[in-house]
Write a protein that holds these residues in place. Structure first.
Motif, mmCIF file in Angstrom:
data_model
loop_
_atom_site.group_PDB
_atom_site.id
_atom_site.type_symbol
_atom_site.label_atom_id
_atom_site.label_comp_id
_atom_site.label_asym_id
_atom_site.label_seq_id
_atom_site.Cartn_x
_atom_site.Cartn_y
_atom_site.Cartn_z
ATOM 1 N N ASN A 216 49.867 48.138 58.134
ATOM 2 C CA ASN A 216 51.027 47.711 57.354
ATOM 3 C C ASN A 216 51.888 46.731 58.144
ATOM 4 O OD1 ASN A 216 50.780 48.890 54.819
ATOM 5 N ND2 ASN A 216 51.748 50.803 55.440
ATOM 6 N N MET A 217 52.014 46.979 59.454
ATOM 7 C CA MET A 217 52.842 46.112 60.293
ATOM 8 C C MET A 217 52.289 44.688 60.362
ATOM 9 S SD MET A 217 55.421 47.965 61.623
ATOM 10 C CE MET A 217 55.862 47.431 63.267
ATOM 11 N N ILE A 218 50.950 44.547 60.302
ATOM 12 C CA ILE A 218 50.368 43.197 60.324
ATOM 13 C C ILE A 218 50.106 42.683 58.915
ATOM 14 C CG2 ILE A 218 49.301 43.546 62.578
ATOM 15 C CD1 ILE A 218 46.588 43.628 60.929
ATOM 16 N N GLN A 219 50.538 43.470 57.905
ATOM 17 C CA GLN A 219 50.450 43.042 56.509
ATOM 18 C C GLN A 219 49.009 42.803 56.063
ATOM 19 O OE1 GLN A 219 53.175 39.723 55.988
ATOM 20 N NE2 GLN A 219 54.613 40.620 57.439
ATOM 21 N N ALA A 220 48.100 43.693 56.444
ATOM 22 C CA ALA A 220 46.709 43.593 56.000
ATOM 23 C C ALA A 220 46.666 43.588 54.483
ATOM 24 C CB ALA A 220 45.900 44.763 56.565
ATOM 25 N N ARG A 221 45.932 42.646 53.913
ATOM 26 C CA ARG A 221 45.958 42.478 52.457
ATOM 27 C C ARG A 221 44.697 41.766 51.978
ATOM 28 N NH1 ARG A 221 49.442 38.992 54.943
ATOM 29 N NH2 ARG A 221 49.177 36.752 54.558
ATOM 30 N N PRO A 222 44.418 41.840 50.682
ATOM 31 C CA PRO A 222 43.250 41.148 50.130
ATOM 32 C C PRO A 222 43.295 39.656 50.434
ATOM 33 C CG PRO A 222 44.126 42.688 48.524
ATOM 34 C CD PRO A 222 45.117 42.647 49.657
ATOM 35 N N GLY A 223 42.159 39.119 50.849
ATOM 36 C CA GLY A 223 42.068 37.695 51.152
ATOM 37 C C GLY A 223 42.317 37.353 52.596
ATOM 38 N N GLY A 224 42.940 38.248 53.353
ATOM 39 C CA GLY A 224 43.209 38.005 54.768
ATOM 40 C C GLY A 224 42.081 38.534 55.631
ATOM 41 N N PHE A 230 39.148 45.360 70.030
ATOM 42 C CA PHE A 230 38.591 46.525 70.733
ATOM 43 C C PHE A 230 38.117 47.525 69.684
ATOM 44 C CE2 PHE A 230 42.695 45.033 72.387
ATOM 45 C CZ PHE A 230 42.291 44.366 73.539
ATOM 46 N N CYS A 231 37.227 47.123 68.806
ATOM 47 C CA CYS A 231 36.987 47.866 67.570
ATOM 48 C C CYS A 231 36.314 49.218 67.762
ATOM 49 C CB CYS A 231 36.191 47.021 66.587
ATOM 50 S SG CYS A 231 34.494 46.677 67.090
ATOM 51 N N GLY A 232 35.515 49.396 68.818
ATOM 52 C CA GLY A 232 34.861 50.690 69.016
ATOM 53 C C GLY A 232 34.093 51.118 67.787
ATOM 54 N N THR A 233 34.386 52.309 67.270
ATOM 55 C CA THR A 233 33.689 52.819 66.090
ATOM 56 C C THR A 233 34.292 52.317 64.784
ATOM 57 O OG1 THR A 233 35.032 54.837 66.149
ATOM 58 C CG2 THR A 233 32.903 54.896 67.287
ATOM 59 N N GLY A 234 35.287 51.438 64.865
ATOM 60 C CA GLY A 234 35.787 50.751 63.668
ATOM 61 C C GLY A 234 36.895 51.439 62.908
ATOM 62 N N SER A 235 37.635 52.350 63.550
ATOM 63 C CA SER A 235 38.675 53.091 62.826
ATOM 64 C C SER A 235 39.753 52.180 62.248
ATOM 65 C CB SER A 235 39.310 54.136 63.741
ATOM 66 O OG SER A 235 38.395 55.148 64.053
ATOM 67 N N LEU A 236 40.244 51.245 63.059
ATOM 68 C CA LEU A 236 41.289 50.353 62.562
ATOM 69 C C LEU A 236 40.751 49.395 61.500
ATOM 70 C CD1 LEU A 236 43.284 49.576 65.821
ATOM 71 C CD2 LEU A 236 44.161 50.687 63.771
ATOM 72 N N LEU A 237 39.490 49.042 61.598
ATOM 73 C CA LEU A 237 38.891 48.180 60.581
ATOM 74 C C LEU A 237 38.815 48.908 59.240
ATOM 75 C CD1 LEU A 237 35.982 46.474 62.559
ATOM 76 C CD2 LEU A 237 38.364 45.733 62.292
ATOM 77 N N ILE A 238 38.573 50.209 59.289
ATOM 78 C CA ILE A 238 38.568 51.006 58.060
ATOM 79 C C ILE A 238 39.950 51.001 57.419
ATOM 80 C CG2 ILE A 238 38.432 53.399 57.211
ATOM 81 C CD1 ILE A 238 36.102 53.784 59.183
ATOM 82 N N ASN A 239 40.990 51.164 58.248
ATOM 83 C CA ASN A 239 42.362 51.140 57.721
ATOM 84 C C ASN A 239 42.699 49.799 57.090
ATOM 85 O OD1 ASN A 239 43.412 53.043 60.616
ATOM 86 N ND2 ASN A 239 42.706 53.797 58.653
ATOM 87 N N ALA A 240 42.295 48.707 57.748
ATOM 88 C CA ALA A 240 42.565 47.376 57.199
ATOM 89 C C ALA A 240 41.773 47.141 55.922
ATOM 90 C CB ALA A 240 42.231 46.309 58.239
ATOM 91 N N ALA A 241 40.516 47.602 55.888
ATOM 92 C CA ALA A 241 39.696 47.448 54.692
ATOM 93 C C ALA A 241 40.266 48.248 53.528
ATOM 94 C CB ALA A 241 38.259 47.882 54.983
ATOM 95 N N HIS A 242 40.910 49.374 53.825
ATOM 96 C CA HIS A 242 41.554 50.164 52.776
ATOM 97 C C HIS A 242 42.592 49.337 52.022
ATOM 98 C CE1 HIS A 242 43.832 53.319 50.769
ATOM 99 N NE2 HIS A 242 44.919 52.882 51.385
ATOM 100 N N PHE A 243 43.288 48.477 52.736
ATOM 101 C CA PHE A 243 44.299 47.624 52.109
ATOM 102 C C PHE A 243 43.695 46.330 51.548
ATOM 103 C CE2 PHE A 243 47.208 49.941 55.143
ATOM 104 C CZ PHE A 243 47.847 50.674 54.146
ATOM 105 N N GLY A 244 42.386 46.235 51.533
ATOM 106 C CA GLY A 244 41.721 45.111 50.883
ATOM 107 C C GLY A 244 41.405 43.933 51.768
ATOM 108 N N ALA A 245 41.667 44.025 53.066
ATOM 109 C CA ALA A 245 41.443 42.882 53.951
ATOM 110 C C ALA A 245 39.970 42.742 54.310
ATOM 111 C CB ALA A 245 42.267 43.039 55.227
ATOM 112 N N PHE A 246 39.552 41.501 54.570
ATOM 113 C CA PHE A 246 38.280 41.278 55.238
ATOM 114 C C PHE A 246 38.475 41.659 56.703
ATOM 115 C CE2 PHE A 246 38.066 37.937 51.868
ATOM 116 C CZ PHE A 246 37.009 38.484 51.157
ATOM 117 N N THR A 247 37.455 42.226 57.310
ATOM 118 C CA THR A 247 37.616 42.685 58.688
ATOM 119 C C THR A 247 36.519 42.120 59.585
ATOM 120 O OG1 THR A 247 36.320 44.704 58.283
ATOM 121 C CG2 THR A 247 38.703 44.826 57.963
#
Length: 365
Positions: A216-224, A230-247
């Protein structure tokens, strides 16, 4: 429209207003947001006043907030029932009328801070009825009460006396509020993405709540496009994808992003990465696409990353690329500290006698 009571959760106190401000910036009204300190001037109080230009914007901002319980149009507040009733009575009748009219449905909820009230075994709603009855001299609901799917929801909120507060700071002064809920935050993703239910997980996978706040702080959104260095197993990428962002992600350790591990229950290989290989036959060129499961993204029905890179961040792959700054909408990451899990570089570390370094084996590229 105008000023609302922003009722925060008592969690991650340094991020509560900042998260809401980031969502307001994303909604295009960040410059118009104003704050008033809570009653008593206690900074860590959950009861802040916030100015938002329109109710529609209030709903848009709050709907994906993790740390905001609700935005409330306050009809009255006070240190006693008498003060609260006088305040409710002074609230303009024209503003109250549409929400308490005969043809409406409503629900009143008790949402106290620092204490919990319950009804009796025979009447589980008695504590709510008591709050409504206390307001009857100045407020009468003409509509029909409905517990599920009401048109309008009202919150009766009381902050406990300092001597009775449980598990929260005792310097938050007691206060009573009553008002219409304009918008509520959404914490349902916390249970959906709960780590203990996830099939591919590492020892340093980001906590779901904090990960959603960060996105939310980086405003992850569809189209972004959101990059986790440091993605590791991709936890933060899952959170960003939840908000519709490309990751997209990168990590110095090829093991976590490509090889994965075995599922303890099914024995299947679970991982975060998808990769392709091309094999050449003596007779013809054969493209052999070997796709792994993007396990967690598939399980959640999320769009998988556009790509993952094995990359040493301090010697990253974009050093000499021009215009790369226009590619990313946001960067979010949990830098490694090497305490719970140490990453491994690919290839050798020792130099040969001639000064060269052992190359990365082909299967690790």
């Amino acid at each position: 429209m105008g000023w609302y009571l922003c009722y925060f959760l008592h969690r991650h106190l340094d991020f509560r207003r900042e998260e809401l401000q980031a969502l307001a910036d994303m909604a295009g009204c960040g410059g118009e947001i104003k704050w008033r300190e809570p009653h008593g001037g206690v900074d860590h109080s959950p009861f802040w006043k916030v100015y938002i230009p329109t109710e529609a914007l209030a709903v848009e901002i709050c709907r994906r907030s993790i740390l905001t319980r609700a935005l409330i149009e306050v009809w009255g507040e006070g240190d006693s029932q008498e003060e609260l009733n006088a305040s409710v009575k002074a609230f303009p009748d024209a503003n109250k009328a549409p929400y308490i009219a005969e043809n409406t449905t409503f629900k009143v909820c008790v949402e106290d801070f620092g204490k919990t009230e319950h009804g009796t075994e025979k009447n589980p709603w008695s504590h709510v009825v008591a709050r409504i009855d206390a307001l009857k001299p100045v407020l009468e609901f003409k509509g029909r009460a409905r517990m599920k799917g009401p048109e309008h929801i009202f919150w009766s909120v009381e902050s406990a006396h300092p001597n009775a507060l449980k598990g929260v700071p005792s310097d938050i002064p007691p206060r009573m509020y009553f008002g219409r809920v304009v918008a509520s935050g959404d914490r349902s993703p916390l249970s959906k993405y709960e780590l203990r239910k996830r099939r591919y997980l590492g020892p340093t996978s980001m906590d779901v709540e904090m990960g959603l706040i960060m996105c939310n702080m980086i405003q992850a959104r569809p189209g972004g496009v959101v990059w986790d260095p440091f993605c590791g197993t991709g936890s933060l990428l899952i959170n960003a994808a939840h908000f519709g962002a490309f990751t997209m992600g990168s990590d110095i350790d090829i093991r976590v992003i490509k090889w994965g591990k075995k599922d303890g229950k099914t024995g299947e290989n679970v991982d975060v990465v998808s990769f392709f290989s091309i094999s050449v036959c003596a007779i013809r060129l054969t493209a052999c696409f070997v796709r792994s499961q993007w396990t967690n993204f598939t399980d959640y029905g999320l769009e998988p990353p556009v790509g993952l890179l094995r990359m040493d961040l301090h010697k990253h792959s974009w050093t000499n690329m021009k215009h790369v700054e226009g590619m990313l909408q946001g960067v979010v990451g949990d830098p490694p500290y090497g305490v719970r899990a140490g990453g491994r570089k690919s290839g050798g570390r020792k130099r040969a006698d001639d000064g060269s370094i052992k190359p990365v084996p082909e299967e690790h590229r």
